[in-house]
Motif scaffolding. Sequence first.
Motif, short mmCIF file in Angstrom:
data_model
loop_
_atom_site.label_atom_id
_atom_site.label_comp_id
_atom_site.label_asym_id
_atom_site.label_seq_id
_atom_site.Cartn_x
_atom_site.Cartn_y
_atom_site.Cartn_z
N ASP A 15 0.83 -1.21 0.00
CA ASP A 15 0.00 0.00 0.00
C ASP A 15 0.86 1.26 0.00
O ASP A 15 0.54 2.25 -0.66
CB ASP A 15 -0.93 0.01 1.22
N MET A 16 1.97 1.25 0.76
CA MET A 16 2.87 2.41 0.82
C MET A 16 3.51 2.66 -0.54
O MET A 16 3.60 3.81 -1.00
CB MET A 16 3.94 2.17 1.88
N GLN B 95 0.98 3.99 -3.01
CA GLN B 95 0.68 5.41 -2.76
C GLN B 95 1.78 6.31 -3.33
O GLN B 95 1.50 7.35 -3.93
CB GLN B 95 0.52 5.67 -1.26
N ARG B 96 3.03 5.88 -3.16
CA ARG B 96 4.16 6.67 -3.68
C ARG B 96 4.10 6.75 -5.21
O ARG B 96 4.32 7.82 -5.80
CB ARG B 96 5.48 6.02 -3.24
N HIS C 192 1.36 6.31 -7.04
CA HIS C 192 0.14 7.06 -7.36
C HIS C 192 0.41 8.56 -7.34
O HIS C 192 -0.02 9.30 -8.24
CB HIS C 192 -0.96 6.71 -6.35
N ASN C 193 1.16 9.01 -6.32
CA ASN C 193 1.50 10.43 -6.22
C ASN C 193 2.30 10.88 -7.44
O ASN C 193 2.09 11.98 -7.96
CB ASN C 193 2.30 10.69 -4.94
N VAL D 4 5.03 14.94 -3.08
CA VAL D 4 5.00 14.08 -1.90
C VAL D 4 5.57 14.83 -0.71
O VAL D 4 6.59 15.48 -0.83
CB VAL D 4 5.82 12.80 -2.16
#
Length: 208
Positions: free
Chosen positions: A193-194, A197-198, A200-201, A208
């Motif tokens: 998930d982390m 997210q990175r 996705h950003n 970020v």
Amino acid sequence: MDEIMIIGIAGGTGSGKTTLTNRLKERFGKDVTVVYHDNYYKRHNEMSYEERSLLNYDHPDAFETDLMIEHIKKLKQGIAIETPIYDFAVHNRSNQTSMVYPTRVIVVEGILIFQNEILRNLLDIKIFVDTDADVRILRRILRDVKERGRSLESVVTQYLTTVKPMHEQFVEPSKRASDIIVLEGGNNVVALDMIIQRIHNHVCGMRV
């Protein structure tokens, strides 16, 4: 094109690198392209199948890493490349190649991609997948027997003579160069998930 992010995913054989890579590919689709270090194994047409089967495929010298570095640099510049394709069934590089086009995120996967300093420095994020050795050898046996047509005896012999000692000499020490250590690869939901997210950003152009 917009800035391209290069993510390196390393780890021992059977650690779960490909599972993690596939999870990212499934999540981001056409925004992610994967380049596999395995496809850059050197060609050995001068050898017989029997001779090739005895080579040490877990040593840095087994790979044409300079070509991969050249290709990664081109992708980072937005230029498409033609990657080699390795045929594990015959222990040799195929005559076929594959076109790889630059996307927002390039994933580079392989056991030894952190071992080479030049290649390592091209990677924006370095992820090392760390999995227990017993689990890794069992996964390798299942994969090589089912998918690559190897005998159980040949897989075990190769593991004991080259895979294990090369892991201890080259792969394990390269873990120190990683930014993130992920236990159990793509099955580690929190780490996944982390990472998602990175990415996705980056894909969405967010800071970020």
